[in-house]
Write a protein that holds these residues in place. Structure first.
Motif, short mmCIF file in Angstrom:
data_model
loop_
_atom_site.label_atom_id
_atom_site.label_comp_id
_atom_site.label_asym_id
_atom_site.label_seq_id
_atom_site.Cartn_x
_atom_site.Cartn_y
_atom_site.Cartn_z
N ILE A 203 3.13 -0.95 4.20
CA ILE A 203 2.56 0.37 3.92
C ILE A 203 3.70 1.36 3.72
O ILE A 203 4.41 1.69 4.67
CB ILE A 203 1.64 0.83 5.05
N THR B 85 -4.01 -1.43 13.83
CA THR B 85 -3.65 -2.12 12.59
C THR B 85 -2.14 -2.12 12.38
O THR B 85 -1.54 -3.14 12.01
CB THR B 85 -4.35 -1.45 11.39
N VAL C 247 1.43 -6.44 9.46
CA VAL C 247 1.43 -5.12 8.82
C VAL C 247 2.73 -4.41 9.19
O VAL C 247 3.16 -4.44 10.34
CB VAL C 247 0.22 -4.28 9.26
N ILE D 186 0.87 -1.17 0.00
CA ILE D 186 0.00 0.00 0.00
C ILE D 186 0.91 1.22 0.00
O ILE D 186 1.81 1.34 0.84
CB ILE D 186 -0.93 0.02 1.23
N THR E 143 -7.46 0.24 4.24
CA THR E 143 -7.24 -0.86 3.31
C THR E 143 -6.47 -1.99 3.99
O THR E 143 -6.79 -3.17 3.81
CB THR E 143 -6.49 -0.36 2.07
N ALA E 144 -5.47 -1.64 4.79
CA ALA E 144 -4.74 -2.66 5.54
C ALA E 144 -5.65 -3.37 6.53
O ALA E 144 -5.59 -4.61 6.69
CB ALA E 144 -3.56 -2.01 6.27
N GLU E 145 -6.51 -2.61 7.21
CA GLU E 145 -7.46 -3.21 8.14
C GLU E 145 -8.38 -4.20 7.41
O GLU E 145 -8.64 -5.31 7.89
CB GLU E 145 -8.30 -2.12 8.80
N VAL F 283 1.28 -7.18 4.77
CA VAL F 283 1.01 -5.86 4.21
C VAL F 283 2.17 -4.92 4.54
O VAL F 283 2.53 -4.77 5.71
CB VAL F 283 -0.30 -5.26 4.77
N SER G 209 0.15 6.22 3.82
CA SER G 209 -0.19 5.76 5.17
C SER G 209 -1.24 6.63 5.84
O SER G 209 -1.30 6.71 7.07
CB SER G 209 1.06 5.72 6.05
N TYR H 75 -4.56 2.91 5.74
CA TYR H 75 -4.74 2.07 6.92
C TYR H 75 -6.09 1.36 6.92
O TYR H 75 -6.20 0.23 7.40
CB TYR H 75 -4.52 2.87 8.20
#
Length: 446
Positions: free
Chosen positions: A32, A64, A70, A6, A16-18, A30, A9, A14
């Protein structure tokens, strides 16, 4: 195992990471990436410093960020340190969540004069963004003009109008606080090409102007539509109109130069509707702005030919933002965002948030956006393709000497900012990247 990169940040990144963690659990790694050594994007450098409750959403992102699947990879510029093609070779999917950090231009004569700023630059200045901390706005003139009728225009007006005491509890950077406390600005004019029913200001932010200790917001009653027309508006817009109608009753009129009608308040905030800027005036530094009166024709502002001038020493344009271009990524010039179809740019390459849809919606709007893009990625990549992912990037970073910042190292920066805070403030931000790096990697300089 799926490997997801990703880029960005902020909230979109975040969220999207979640979403990736909820979709795949331990079946995803993941990374970022961010150009900045510090995370959270507009939460740190875009949200107004006196809106700490909004900034607190970063605590959700910390949950996250601290998940072992992550990783924050700060101080890495995509397009300089690593290319999009290289990321695509390393990761099953690459999601651009870079937001829209660049100002749209006014496109007017004189906009390059000194003391004319876009809102990204001006907001970045009082929020301590390293790119804008040194712009040094001049507040020697009594009049400031703000172009735009959205919440960012309200933020700028509120920051200009506040007394020093009203910044208690905020994380406005010290250089901005000192300059604002010495400011001679006493008249703030907010220009809008259309009328009150067309503003994009929300009632909460608009209502804050009425609570300022030394500011008197005012609207010319002649600019207001008949009260009966408010009935067709949605509930939020009706509340917004309630505030504007209140400003017309209690604050005098925008064209009255006799001074504010609010007792004991010496800063006037004037809403000047049906007013389109046509030129920024001055020789080296802005000295005023030429404005044309408009009228609405099928919802569009059309010039009437009537012009007037507002003497001013500073102009801030709050008219929208554009996504930064990245080499080899298709770009939508008109929309100021990456060219995409529902978030898909090319096989394995996606975008989300403002980078996908342009600068619309709230911070929370990015959450469903992030979940929607992860569903698309899931449909596209399945179980993943066995790409190198995180270890592959680490090998490339070691080869190129990329000095990236991890989330735990950002926490060292955060601790130092809290320790340096003035009394009553949550932090004193570092405004230079080398200062941040020195805190993140203290042994690097020894």
């Amino acid at each position: 195992m799926r490997h997801l990169a990703i880029v960005g940040s902020g909230p979109a990144g975040y969220y999207t990471a979640e979403a990736a963690l909820k979709q795949w659990g331990d079946g995803v790694k993941v990374d970022i990436f961010d150009l900045s050594p510090v995370p959270f994007g507009l939460i740190r450098t875009g949200v107004a410093p006196d809106h700490q409750s909004i900034k607190s959403v970063s605590h959700r992102y910390e949950t996250t960020a601290l998940n072992p699947n992550v990783r924050f990879v700060g101080n890495v510029m995509v397009g300089r340190d690593i290319t999009i093609a290289e990321l695509q070779d390393l990761y099953d999917a690459v999601v651009l969540a870079t937001g829209a950090p660049n100002d749209r231009k006014l496109g007017l004569p004189g906009e390059n004069l000194a003391n004319v700023f876009g809102s990204a630059a001006f907001v970045g200045w009082y929020n301590g963004h390293p790119d804008f901390a040194g712009i040094g706005p001049d507040f020697a003139h009594e009049t400031a003009v703000i172009v735009g009728n959205g919440n960012v225009a309200l933020d700028v007006a509120r920051i200009l109008a506040k007394s020093g005491a009203e910044f208690e509890g905020s994380d406005i950077v010290s250089h901005a606080l000192e300059a604002l406390e010495a400011s001679r600005v006493r008249r703030i004019v907010i220009l809008g090409r259309r009328g009150p029913h067309q503003v994009t200001m929300t009632p909460k932010e608009l209502g804050e102007l009425a609570k300022l200790s030394r500011a008197c917001p005012s609207v010319d009653p002649a600019d207001l539509p008949p009260l009966t027309e408010d009935a067709a508006l949605d509930p939020g817009m009706r509340k917004t109109m309630g505030h504007l109608r209140g400003f017309a009753i209690g604050g005098g009129t925008a064209n009255d130069n006799e001074g504010p009608a609010c007792p004991g308040r010496d800063v006037r905030i004037e809403f000047d509707f049906f007013a389109a800027p046509r030129a920024i005036l001055g020789t080296d530094q802005v000295e005023g702005i030429e404005v044309e009166r408009t009228r609405l024709v099928e919802g569009k502002a059309v010039g009437t030919g009537e012009t007037y001038r507002i003497p001013a020493g500073i102009v801030v344009a709050c008219i929208g933002y554009q996504t930064s271009r990245i080499p080899d990524v298709p770009y939508d010039e008109q929309g100021g965002r990456f060219a995409n179809t529902e978030g898909r740019i090319a096989p394995g390459l996606y975008c989300v948030g403002w980078a996908r849809r342009g600068p619309t919606g709230t911070i929370g709007t990015n959450r469903p956006d992030g979940f929607a893009i992860v569903e698309k990625i899931d449909a596209d990549i399945g179980e993943g393709s066995g790409k190198a992912g995180r270890p592959g990037f680490d090998a490339l970073a070691a080869q190129r000497g990329i000095d990236y910042v991890k989330f735990t190292e950002w926490q060292k920066i955060e601790e130092a900012e809290a320790a340096n805070a003035r009394q009553g403030a949550p932090r004193e931000k570092f405004v230079a990247v080398d200062q941040m790096i020195a805190e993140a990697h203290p042994s690097a300089g020894t």
